[in-house]
Design a protein around this motif. Sequence first.
Motif, PDB file in Angstrom:
ATOM      1  N   LYS A   1      69.436  13.214  29.090  1.00 37.65           N
ATOM      2  CA  LYS A   1      68.924  11.873  29.292  1.00 37.65           C
ATOM      3  C   LYS A   1      68.802  11.579  30.785  1.00 37.65           C
ATOM      4  N   THR A   2      67.610  11.215  31.212  1.00 36.44           N
ATOM      5  CA  THR A   2      67.420  10.751  32.582  1.00 36.44           C
ATOM      6  C   THR A   2      67.999   9.342  32.700  1.00 36.44           C
ATOM      7  N   LYS A   3      68.088   8.843  33.924  1.00 32.27           N
ATOM      8  CA  LYS A   3      68.592   7.489  34.122  1.00 32.27           C
ATOM      9  C   LYS A   3      67.720   6.472  33.384  1.00 32.27           C
ATOM     10  N   ALA A   4      66.420   6.684  33.415  1.00 34.32           N
ATOM     11  CA  ALA A   4      65.500   5.769  32.727  1.00 34.32           C
ATOM     12  C   ALA A   4      65.726   5.826  31.219  1.00 34.32           C
ATOM     13  N   GLU A   5      65.939   7.028  30.694  1.00 32.69           N
ATOM     14  CA  GLU A   5      66.163   7.182  29.257  1.00 32.69           C
ATOM     15  C   GLU A   5      67.499   6.585  28.840  1.00 32.69           C
ATOM     16  N   ILE A   6      68.497   6.669  29.719  1.00 35.53           N
ATOM     17  CA  ILE A   6      69.783   6.046  29.432  1.00 35.53           C
ATOM     18  C   ILE A   6      69.630   4.541  29.350  1.00 35.53           C
ATOM     19  N   CYS A   7      68.842   3.970  30.261  1.00 33.77           N
ATOM     20  CA  CYS A   7      68.589   2.522  30.219  1.00 33.77           C
ATOM     21  C   CYS A   7      67.898   2.134  28.916  1.00 33.77           C
ATOM     22  N   GLU A   8      66.935   2.939  28.488  1.00 32.27           N
ATOM     23  CA  GLU A   8      66.250   2.670  27.224  1.00 32.27           C
ATOM     24  C   GLU A   8      67.223   2.741  26.051  1.00 32.27           C
ATOM     25  N   LEU A   9      68.129   3.715  26.098  1.00 33.19           N
ATOM     26  CA  LEU A   9      69.103   3.859  25.029  1.00 33.19           C
ATOM     27  C   LEU A   9      70.061   2.676  24.998  1.00 33.19           C
ATOM     28  N   GLU A  10      70.470   2.209  26.162  1.00 32.56           N
ATOM     29  CA  GLU A  10      71.333   1.035  26.231  1.00 32.56           C
ATOM     30  C   GLU A  10      70.642  -0.185  25.625  1.00 32.56           C
ATOM     31  N   GLN A  11      69.358  -0.351  25.919  1.00 36.66           N
ATOM     32  CA  GLN A  11      68.602  -1.470  25.361  1.00 36.66           C
ATOM     33  C   GLN A  11      68.526  -1.371  23.837  1.00 36.66           C
ATOM     34  N   LYS A  12      68.323  -0.158  23.350  1.00 37.15           N
ATOM     35  CA  LYS A  12      68.269   0.053  21.905  1.00 37.15           C
ATOM     36  C   LYS A  12      69.621  -0.270  21.261  1.00 37.15           C
ATOM     37  N   PHE A  13      70.705   0.146  21.908  1.00 35.64           N
ATOM     38  CA  PHE A  13      72.042  -0.135  21.394  1.00 35.64           C
ATOM     39  C   PHE A  13      72.294  -1.640  21.366  1.00 35.64           C
ATOM     40  N   ASN A  14      71.845  -2.340  22.404  1.00 35.13           N
ATOM     41  CA  ASN A  14      72.017  -3.789  22.434  1.00 35.13           C
ATOM     42  C   ASN A  14      71.253  -4.466  21.305  1.00 35.13           C
ATOM     43  N   GLU A  15      70.066  -3.969  21.004  1.00 41.07           N
ATOM     44  CA  GLU A  15      69.286  -4.518  19.898  1.00 41.07           C
ATOM     45  C   GLU A  15      70.020  -4.305  18.574  1.00 41.07           C
ATOM     46  N   ILE A  16      70.583  -3.130  18.398  1.00 31.58           N
ATOM     47  CA  ILE A  16      71.335  -2.834  17.180  1.00 31.58           C
ATOM     48  C   ILE A  16      72.513  -3.785  17.039  1.00 31.58           C
ATOM     49  N   GLN A  17      73.271  -3.943  18.111  1.00 36.15           N
ATOM     50  CA  GLN A  17      74.438  -4.813  18.041  1.00 36.15           C
ATOM     51  C   GLN A  17      74.028  -6.263  17.795  1.00 36.15           C
ATOM     52  N   GLY A  18      72.920  -6.670  18.397  1.00 34.54           N
ATOM     53  CA  GLY A  18      72.433  -8.024  18.154  1.00 34.54           C
ATOM     54  C   GLY A  18      72.073  -8.241  16.698  1.00 34.54           C
ATOM     55  N   ASN A  19      71.480  -7.237  16.071  1.00 32.35           N
ATOM     56  CA  ASN A  19      71.133  -7.346  14.653  1.00 32.35           C
ATOM     57  C   ASN A  19      72.380  -7.493  13.784  1.00 32.35           C
ATOM     58  N   TYR A  20      73.417  -6.740  14.094  1.00 33.02           N
ATOM     59  CA  TYR A  20      74.639  -6.826  13.301  1.00 33.02           C
ATOM     60  C   TYR A  20      75.380  -8.134  13.547  1.00 33.02           C
ATOM     61  N   GLN A  21      75.255  -8.656  14.755  1.00 29.89           N
ATOM     62  CA  GLN A  21      75.898  -9.934  15.033  1.00 29.89           C
ATOM     63  C   GLN A  21      75.267 -11.070  14.237  1.00 29.89           C
ATOM     64  N   GLN A  22      74.008 -10.900  13.837  1.00 29.59           N
ATOM     65  CA  GLN A  22      73.318 -11.936  13.083  1.00 29.59           C
ATOM     66  C   GLN A  22      73.588 -11.860  11.580  1.00 29.59           C
ATOM     67  N   MET A  23      74.227 -10.770  11.140  1.00 30.90           N
ATOM     68  CA  MET A  23      74.500 -10.625   9.708  1.00 30.90           C
ATOM     69  C   MET A  23      75.618 -11.557   9.262  1.00 30.90           C
ATOM     70  N   SER A  24      75.553 -11.964   8.008  1.00 21.08           N
ATOM     71  CA  SER A  24      76.627 -12.766   7.444  1.00 21.08           C
ATOM     72  C   SER A  24      77.855 -11.873   7.280  1.00 21.08           C
ATOM     73  N   PRO A  25      79.033 -12.366   7.662  1.00 20.64           N
ATOM     74  CA  PRO A  25      80.239 -11.554   7.532  1.00 20.64           C
ATOM     75  C   PRO A  25      80.475 -11.113   6.093  1.00 20.64           C
ATOM     76  N   VAL A  26      80.867  -9.876   5.922  1.00 24.54           N
ATOM     77  CA  VAL A  26      81.157  -9.314   4.598  1.00 24.54           C
ATOM     78  C   VAL A  26      82.646  -9.410   4.351  1.00 24.54           C
ATOM     79  N   ARG A  27      83.042  -9.804   3.152  1.00 28.57           N
ATOM     80  CA  ARG A  27      84.459  -9.887   2.826  1.00 28.57           C
ATOM     81  C   ARG A  27      85.099  -8.509   2.947  1.00 28.57           C
ATOM     82  N   PHE A  28      86.035  -8.390   3.862  1.00 30.35           N
ATOM     83  CA  PHE A  28      86.627  -7.083   4.124  1.00 30.35           C
ATOM     84  C   PHE A  28      87.355  -6.527   2.905  1.00 30.35           C
TER      85      PHE A  28
END
Length: 218
Positions: free
Chosen positions: A156-183
């Motif tokens: 991964k180049t530095k640019a590709e790492i930045c892209e991967l970080e952005q993708k990870f942030n999008e994933i985490q944002g999607n999960y943060q919007q989910m309704s909590p599941v009863r553990f």
Amino acid sequence: MSAKGVLINVAQNNNKSKYHNQDAFGNCAKYACKVNGNPNELVGYQFFGVPYNLPLEEQIEDVYQIQKLHDIESRGGRRAAHMVDSIQESEFGEYGNNPELVMRSFEAMARCIYDEGYQVLVATHYNPGNDGQGAFMHAHLVINNINYRNGKKFHKTKAEICELEQKFNEIQGNYQQMSPVRFENSDYFRHTNPQYQALYMQTAKEQAADTARSQQNH
């Protein structure tokens, strides 16, 4: 969001790096799954790209077979890559105080790597006694540096790492919007963790108490 702090240990400029050793992937995977003085610290792990029902040692051997298939011995270079991502205790509420959603977000991040053709192990940990300091939950992503489809090396180049970080942030944002599941109703965790169940029940009680106080004030 927490993925901005993702660390990718590629060790590109050190020929004597531990990631170049013959058993590099196995050592890193075992480290990622290690419980450091707390029997409840390791929540669980998932291995993408290998048979899920095998013991860890045999899953690691499957990775070595892929490396041998693509002639890693004569090619040399790194044999593993290591990523770490974490969330702070203050961020836990963004996931509805639900450890399962955090773990699923980490695993979704690992699947991004797997979709590129790389076997990857993701191990999720937490530290309940940090008194608000440091990472509350974190995950290790240990990657086979050889693509099982075409033998291409993981780089991964530095640019590709930045892209991967952005993708990870999008994933985490999607999960943060989910309704909590009863553990307590979830069978998702491969490794049952009573300490984590107690944690979820505690936060659920705190939320109920906050709701009751809010209703009284109105």
